[in-house]
Motif scaffolding. Structure first.
Motif, PDB file in Angstrom:
ATOM      1  N   GLU A 143       0.814  -1.220   0.000  1.00 40.03           N
ATOM      2  CA  GLU A 143       0.000   0.000   0.000  1.00 40.03           C
ATOM      3  C   GLU A 143       0.846   1.269   0.000  1.00 40.03           C
TER       4      GLU A 143
ATOM      5  N   PRO B  55       3.423   3.618  -1.873  1.00 45.47           N
ATOM      6  CA  PRO B  55       3.983   3.846  -3.211  1.00 45.47           C
ATOM      7  C   PRO B  55       5.486   4.095  -3.193  1.00 45.47           C
TER       8      PRO B  55
ATOM      9  N   GLY C  97       6.609  -2.841  -9.835  1.00 39.63           N
ATOM     10  CA  GLY C  97       5.455  -2.426  -9.047  1.00 39.63           C
ATOM     11  C   GLY C  97       5.560  -1.001  -8.556  1.00 39.63           C
TER      12      GLY C  97
ATOM     13  N   SER D  63       5.401   3.022  -8.448  1.00 43.13           N
ATOM     14  CA  SER D  63       4.322   3.905  -8.903  1.00 43.13           C
ATOM     15  C   SER D  63       4.817   4.990  -9.840  1.00 43.13           C
TER      16      SER D  63
ATOM     17  N   ASN E 288      -2.811   8.298  -6.434  1.00 46.67           N
ATOM     18  CA  ASN E 288      -3.168   7.118  -7.228  1.00 46.67           C
ATOM     19  C   ASN E 288      -1.955   6.216  -7.403  1.00 46.67           C
TER      20      ASN E 288
ATOM     21  N   ARG F 297      -1.648   3.167  -7.850  1.00 49.04           N
ATOM     22  CA  ARG F 297      -1.791   2.017  -8.739  1.00 49.04           C
ATOM     23  C   ARG F 297      -1.585   2.394 -10.202  1.00 49.04           C
ATOM     24  N   THR F 298      -1.362   3.656 -10.480  1.00 54.17           N
ATOM     25  CA  THR F 298      -1.111   4.089 -11.856  1.00 54.17           C
ATOM     26  C   THR F 298       0.328   4.554 -11.989  1.00 54.17           C
TER      27      THR F 298
ATOM     28  N   GLY G  85      -8.181   2.398 -11.635  1.00 60.28           N
ATOM     29  CA  GLY G  85      -7.858   1.531 -10.507  1.00 60.28           C
ATOM     30  C   GLY G  85      -8.982   0.659 -10.005  1.00 60.28           C
TER      31      GLY G  85
ATOM     32  N   ARG H 218      -2.611  -4.940 -16.503  1.00 64.12           N
ATOM     33  CA  ARG H 218      -3.352  -3.709 -16.233  1.00 64.12           C
ATOM     34  C   ARG H 218      -2.435  -2.487 -16.187  1.00 64.12           C
ATOM     35  N   THR H 219      -1.292  -2.634 -15.535  1.00 65.28           N
ATOM     36  CA  THR H 219      -0.390  -1.487 -15.390  1.00 65.28           C
ATOM     37  C   THR H 219       0.104  -0.995 -16.737  1.00 65.28           C
TER      38      THR H 219
END
Length: 205
Positions: free
Chosen positions: A75, A77, A97, A99, A121, A123-124, A155, A188-189
């Motif tokens: 969690e 970044p 992974g 960010s 954000n 996850r982007t 996300g 997805r990334t």
């Protein structure tokens, strides 16, 4: 206040970044380290909200360290910084992974903007170099695939996307598979990076 772990083997860079961050109202450097070993010790001693890592360290590299931190604290970044903008480094940062990836020659405003983006954000993946990772292609996405791509980039989980568009989870998975194939990406990334860099979706929508 976002607590920052800063890992760089150059004292001058550590001091400069520390001064920049500590002058803000939303970031505070709580620990600095000059090596992978020092960083490993630091994460056992202090709590932090995000990490800034140099790529080249005397006893390892920041991308491997990023993987370690993300495995332990998914969690939180990670922003990777480097003097080198080689696309191979950017891709490795993406795959780790992390960010974001930014050059050390970036201005204070650019660094703070990157940090604020990954906090809001994580996850982007963000980087000024991502456009060079992909050749621009015509995606030929259907309207619903476009909607799913927008949701993926924002996300949302697959189940959340199914609920949002009132379609089955199986349909979402099918759309996602088609999106990956059409964009020439693997996950997805990478889909989010390509979509944002090529303007296929609207950031923050």
């Amino acid at each position: 206040m976002n607590r920052v772990l800063l890992v760089d083997d150059h004292q001058l860079i550590r001091s400069g970044l520390c001064e920049i961050l500590n002058r803000t109202n939303d970031f505070e450097v709580v620990k600095m380290a000059g090596s992978v070993t020092e960083a490993r010790v630091a994460i056992q001693q202090i709590a932090y909200d995000l990490a800034i890592l140099d790529i080249r360290l005397p006893d390892g590299d920041g991308i491997s360290l990023a993987k370690l931190l993300i495995d332990q604290f998914p969690e939180r970044p990670v922003l990777i910084m480097s003097m080198f903008s080689d696309i191979a480094f950017v891709r490795r940062a993406l795959e780790s992974g992390a960010s974001g990836f930014i050059g050390k020659d970036s201005s204070a405003i650019e660094i703070l903007s990157a940090l604020r983006s990954i906090v809001s954000n994580p996850r982007t993946f963000i980087s000024p170099y991502t456009k060079s990772m992909y050749q621009s292609t015509t995606s030929h996405l259907t309207p619903q695939e476009q909607e799913v791509l927008q949701a993926l980039t924002a996300g949302l989980a697959l189940k959340e996307i199914a609920t949002k568009f009132h379609i089955s989870l199986t349909t979402v998975k099918t759309h996602t598979s088609h999106i990956y194939r059409k964009l020439g990406v693997r996950n997805r990334t990478e889909a989010a990076v390509k979509a944002l860099s090529e303007g296929l979706v609207t950031a923050g929508k």
